[in-house]
Enzyme design. Structure first.
Site: not given
Length: 213
Positions: A90, A87, A31, A110, A118
């Site tokens: 994810d 990310g 991210i 993270e 998250d």
């Protein structure tokens, strides 16, 4: 753009399989942390509650990007080369099948920047690898290479090169695409439902679904 593309392919039956791949030395650098820093910097005249509410809206939007992959009726394959960071993890955990190059790795990064994943990693990766391994990755932020990833069941297969990975992903996609699409749609739904419910609930759901179909 990703959820719109996935839903367009799915809802308009533009393909029977989706392969998510990347170019360059890494699959995903993760991210853009600047979006969070920008929110903080621009929030000088906002109170904590206002910023928190805006942050939650942003996180929900990001989660929706990858929920679209898991909700897709057709199989989604991830072809991972090089690094799959933050990310990016994810994203690939939301896919049905993961393939990688021998030099690829993942890192739940993270923790290194004072955050927790998250956007979907934890609820999904716990269905792919043992809890103790997941906790180690989350707490340390260390890289896990292809050999460990295939040993723990995260990867289905690995390949020596990115070219071989792409060819292998397309070959597997073609094999899946040769099957009746309704069959793998139902398999997709049943596997996800069975993962998230008790055996008794899943058996009842599958029976009613097949009866109705």
């Amino acid at each position: 753009e990703l959820p719109a593309i996935i839903r367009d392919i799915d809802e308009n039956a533009k393909a029977r399989v989706i392969v998510i791949s990347s170019t360059g030395p890494v699959f995903s650098a993760g991210i853009d942390l600047a979006m969070f820093a920008g929110g903080m910097a621009g929030g000088g005249d906002k109170n904590v509650a206002t910023y928190g509410a805006e942050f939650l809206i942003l996180v929900k939007q990001l989660q929706d990007s990858f929920n679209a992959i898991e909700d897709c009726r057709i199989p989604v394959l991830a072809a991972v080369q090089g690094g799959c960071i933050g990310g990016g993890v994810d994203l690939v955990t939301a896919c049905d099948i993961r393939l990688g190059t021998q030099d690829s790795f993942i890192t739940i990064y993270e923790v290194n920047v004072g955050m927790t994943a998250d956007v979907g990693t934890f609820p999904r990766i716990l269905n792919l690898m043992p809890e103790g391994i997941v906790r180690e990755l989350a707490y340390t932020g260390r890289k896990m290479g292809a050999d460990e990833l295939i040993r723990h069941g995260f990867y289905n297969r690995t390949y020596d090169t990115q070219e071989a990975l792409t060819a292998g992903a397309l070959e597997l996609a073609a094999e899946i695409a040769s099957k009746p699409p309704l069959a793998f749609y139902v398999c997709n739904k049943m596997i996800t439902y069975g993962r998230d419910h008790t055996t008794a609930d899943a058996l009842d759901y599958i029976g009613v679904w097949n009866m109705s179909m």
